[in-house]
Design a protein around this motif. Sequence first.
Motif, PDB file in Angstrom:
ATOM      1  N   PHE A 102       0.829  -1.207   0.000  1.00  0.00           N
ATOM      2  CA  PHE A 102       0.000   0.000   0.000  1.00  0.00           C
ATOM      3  C   PHE A 102       0.864   1.258   0.000  1.00  0.00           C
ATOM      4  O   PHE A 102       0.529   2.250  -0.650  1.00  0.00           O
ATOM      5  N   THR A 103       1.973   1.230   0.711  1.00  0.00           N
ATOM      6  CA  THR A 103       2.870   2.396   0.746  1.00  0.00           C
ATOM      7  C   THR A 103       3.474   2.660  -0.623  1.00  0.00           C
ATOM      8  O   THR A 103       3.534   3.814  -1.080  1.00  0.00           O
ATOM      9  N   VAL A 104       3.907   1.619  -1.304  1.00  0.00           N
ATOM     10  CA  VAL A 104       4.468   1.776  -2.648  1.00  0.00           C
ATOM     11  C   VAL A 104       3.399   2.298  -3.606  1.00  0.00           C
ATOM     12  O   VAL A 104       3.653   3.218  -4.391  1.00  0.00           O
ATOM     13  N   HIS A 145      -5.755  -1.340  14.833  1.00  0.00           N
ATOM     14  CA  HIS A 145      -7.162  -1.286  15.212  1.00  0.00           C
ATOM     15  C   HIS A 145      -8.101  -2.103  14.335  1.00  0.00           C
ATOM     16  O   HIS A 145      -9.303  -2.119  14.597  1.00  0.00           O
ATOM     17  N   THR A 146      -7.590  -2.739  13.308  1.00  0.00           N
ATOM     18  CA  THR A 146      -8.472  -3.537  12.466  1.00  0.00           C
ATOM     19  C   THR A 146      -8.332  -5.016  12.807  1.00  0.00           C
ATOM     20  O   THR A 146      -7.324  -5.442  13.380  1.00  0.00           O
ATOM     21  N   ILE A 147      -9.332  -5.766  12.429  1.00  0.00           N
ATOM     22  CA  ILE A 147      -9.305  -7.190  12.755  1.00  0.00           C
ATOM     23  C   ILE A 147      -9.202  -8.075  11.521  1.00  0.00           C
ATOM     24  O   ILE A 147      -9.051  -9.276  11.641  1.00  0.00           O
ATOM     25  N   SER A 148      -9.271  -7.476  10.335  1.00  0.00           N
ATOM     26  CA  SER A 148      -9.160  -8.288   9.130  1.00  0.00           C
ATOM     27  C   SER A 148      -8.327  -7.548   8.083  1.00  0.00           C
ATOM     28  O   SER A 148      -8.207  -6.322   8.114  1.00  0.00           O
ATOM     29  N   LEU A 149      -7.796  -8.312   7.162  1.00  0.00           N
ATOM     30  CA  LEU A 149      -7.008  -7.731   6.086  1.00  0.00           C
ATOM     31  C   LEU A 149      -7.884  -6.851   5.192  1.00  0.00           C
ATOM     32  O   LEU A 149      -7.451  -5.786   4.761  1.00  0.00           O
ATOM     33  N   ILE A 150      -9.107  -7.253   4.967  1.00  0.00           N
ATOM     34  CA  ILE A 150     -10.015  -6.464   4.130  1.00  0.00           C
ATOM     35  C   ILE A 150     -10.310  -5.110   4.779  1.00  0.00           C
ATOM     36  O   ILE A 150     -10.300  -4.072   4.115  1.00  0.00           O
ATOM     37  N   GLU A 151     -10.548  -5.107   6.081  1.00  0.00           N
ATOM     38  CA  GLU A 151     -10.787  -3.846   6.784  1.00  0.00           C
ATOM     39  C   GLU A 151      -9.548  -2.957   6.716  1.00  0.00           C
ATOM     40  O   GLU A 151      -9.652  -1.745   6.469  1.00  0.00           O
ATOM     41  N   PHE A 152      -8.379  -3.552   6.915  1.00  0.00           N
ATOM     42  CA  PHE A 152      -7.140  -2.785   6.804  1.00  0.00           C
ATOM     43  C   PHE A 152      -7.007  -2.168   5.415  1.00  0.00           C
ATOM     44  O   PHE A 152      -6.661  -0.986   5.274  1.00  0.00           O
ATOM     45  N   CYS A 153      -7.290  -2.954   4.378  1.00  0.00           N
ATOM     46  CA  CYS A 153      -7.175  -2.456   3.010  1.00  0.00           C
ATOM     47  C   CYS A 153      -8.117  -1.276   2.763  1.00  0.00           C
ATOM     48  O   CYS A 153      -7.745  -0.307   2.100  1.00  0.00           O
ATOM     49  N   ALA A 154      -9.314  -1.349   3.317  1.00  0.00           N
ATOM     50  CA  ALA A 154     -10.265  -0.246   3.157  1.00  0.00           C
ATOM     51  C   ALA A 154      -9.734   1.025   3.812  1.00  0.00           C
ATOM     52  O   ALA A 154      -9.784   2.112   3.220  1.00  0.00           O
ATOM     53  N   TRP A 155      -9.213   0.902   5.042  1.00  0.00           N
ATOM     54  CA  TRP A 155      -8.650   2.069   5.727  1.00  0.00           C
ATOM     55  C   TRP A 155      -7.420   2.593   4.994  1.00  0.00           C
ATOM     56  O   TRP A 155      -7.220   3.815   4.898  1.00  0.00           O
ATOM     57  N   ALA A 196      -0.308   2.567  10.257  1.00  0.00           N
ATOM     58  CA  ALA A 196       0.057   1.956  11.537  1.00  0.00           C
ATOM     59  C   ALA A 196      -1.157   1.889  12.458  1.00  0.00           C
ATOM     60  O   ALA A 196      -1.374   0.885  13.142  1.00  0.00           O
ATOM     61  N   SER A 197      -1.944   2.941  12.468  1.00  0.00           N
ATOM     62  CA  SER A 197      -3.154   2.947  13.286  1.00  0.00           C
ATOM     63  C   SER A 197      -4.135   1.879  12.804  1.00  0.00           C
ATOM     64  O   SER A 197      -4.709   1.141  13.606  1.00  0.00           O
TER      65      SER A 197
END
Length: 137
Positions: free
Chosen positions: A24-26, A72-82, A67-68
């Motif tokens: 995501f950073t790249v 604070h997320t519980i799934s990879l999909i939620e992380f990807c959305a954030w 990092a936040s």
Amino acid sequence: MFDLYGFTASALAFLVAFVAAGLFTVIFKVLYQWATPYNEAKLIREGNTAAALALGGALLGYVIPLASALSHTISLIEFCAWAALAGVIQIAAFTLIRMIVMKDVTARIERGEMAAGVYLASISLAVGMLNAACMTS
């Protein structure tokens, strides 16, 4: 006693999260550089510190909410959305600055004006911190 199975599961989760955040950073860096009207890579190779500072601030301003989100997320999909939302907000903030607040930012960065680089980096960090804080609620 060392729990090899537990460690392996945790290490795998760490690796997946780290790789996802890195990708995501790249992607953010590529999109951010596409959204800016100046060529950061060229300017930085030429020694333009203002461009390096502005880009570095944007990257840090993006990674702070990542990092936040990881915390604070519980799934990879939620992380990807954030992660996607954080990138959109960071690029929108730059666009707002460029079009409304500092219309001559392109020329100022290309000239290597440190004040413009510090200002852009500061805005990016502020947006990133607010973004990260909002992800915790």
